[in-house]
Scaffold this active site. Sequence first.
Site, short mmCIF file in Angstrom:
data_model
loop_
_atom_site.label_atom_id
_atom_site.label_comp_id
_atom_site.label_asym_id
_atom_site.label_seq_id
_atom_site.Cartn_x
_atom_site.Cartn_y
_atom_site.Cartn_z
N LYS A 105 0.82 -1.21 0.00
CA LYS A 105 0.00 0.00 0.00
C LYS A 105 0.86 1.27 0.00
O LYS A 105 0.48 2.27 -0.58
CB LYS A 105 -0.96 0.00 1.19
CG LYS A 105 -2.08 -1.02 1.04
CD LYS A 105 -3.23 -0.75 1.98
CE LYS A 105 -4.40 -1.67 1.69
NZ LYS A 105 -5.56 -1.39 2.53
N LYS A 123 -4.31 -9.58 -4.80
CA LYS A 123 -5.71 -9.77 -4.42
C LYS A 123 -6.60 -8.72 -5.07
O LYS A 123 -6.17 -7.62 -5.41
CB LYS A 123 -5.86 -9.71 -2.90
CG LYS A 123 -5.74 -8.33 -2.29
CD LYS A 123 -6.20 -8.32 -0.84
CE LYS A 123 -6.19 -6.91 -0.27
NZ LYS A 123 -6.77 -6.81 1.07
N LYS A 181 -10.83 -3.23 -3.22
CA LYS A 181 -11.71 -2.09 -3.51
C LYS A 181 -10.92 -0.80 -3.69
O LYS A 181 -11.42 0.16 -4.27
CB LYS A 181 -12.75 -1.92 -2.40
CG LYS A 181 -12.18 -1.68 -1.02
CD LYS A 181 -13.28 -1.63 0.03
CE LYS A 181 -12.72 -1.42 1.43
NZ LYS A 181 -11.90 -2.56 1.89
#
Length: 287
Positions: free
Chosen positions: A72, A153, A156
């Site tokens: 991230k 993965k 969203k």
Amino acid sequence: MDMHSLTMPKEPAVLRQNILDTTAAILACGIDPKKCFLFRQSLVPEHAELAWILGCLTNVPRLLRLPQWKMKRASQNSEGTVGLLTYPVLQAADILLYKSTHVPVGEDQVLHLELAQDIAQHFNKKYGEFFPVPKAILSTTKKIKSLRDPAVKMSKSDPKKLATVNIADSPDEIVLKFRKAVTDFTSEVTYDPAARPGVSNLVSIHAAVTGLSIKEVLHQAAGLDTAHYKMVVAESVIQKFAPIRNEIKKLQEDKSHLIKVLEDGAEKAKELAAPIYQEIRRLVGFQ
């Protein structure tokens, strides 16, 4: 989890709407607020307060090794924020505040649950046996991969619009996303996550939305090439999501109901969390 959502910066108005939309989606999927506590994390301040205590027991290098931090941080094109680094500690507080014994997680969150287990054990060693060491509950579908990059993965927060299927997507949007899904140059439908991650991801999704086993899905797909199989999977997803999407739309029209569900849930959560947190305050010496 509105506090967690701040790790990916959002405009206040967007965050407020996301909270209501997520609540509607959770209810539409069948979660009954009469049988559980459905609430906004930020309405129960004990979450953040316990996260501070647990953060003081957590080793920084351990957080730096977590793959979500690395991934991230890279996606944000920065060195990463303190919130992004420490959100697994807040997750641990979310779990331990209610003395949870079992936690349903996806495969990508197993390492975070292991961190919560270690923090619980560390706390117990320092202050006496208090927290149960929570165990993971994994479903048969442990991880759904991105439709655009089956090495990661489905998320969203993925900036690639075609990578993630949302519950509220229209049938046309779902068809487009599966049509553009990354596979390979072999037309046969097989299940081999290591050698054929893209096609295997489609098989996993098909099994998840139909309730069939991988073996049963492959039997149904016999003779289909991947291009046709993509549309079979898309149609299965559309059928699974249709009643949920319709219910979401109904719920979104009643904003006051969604707010009340969250507020009522928060009151119940506070009743459960308050005495546990007061005991934690006593154990660490705050009172």
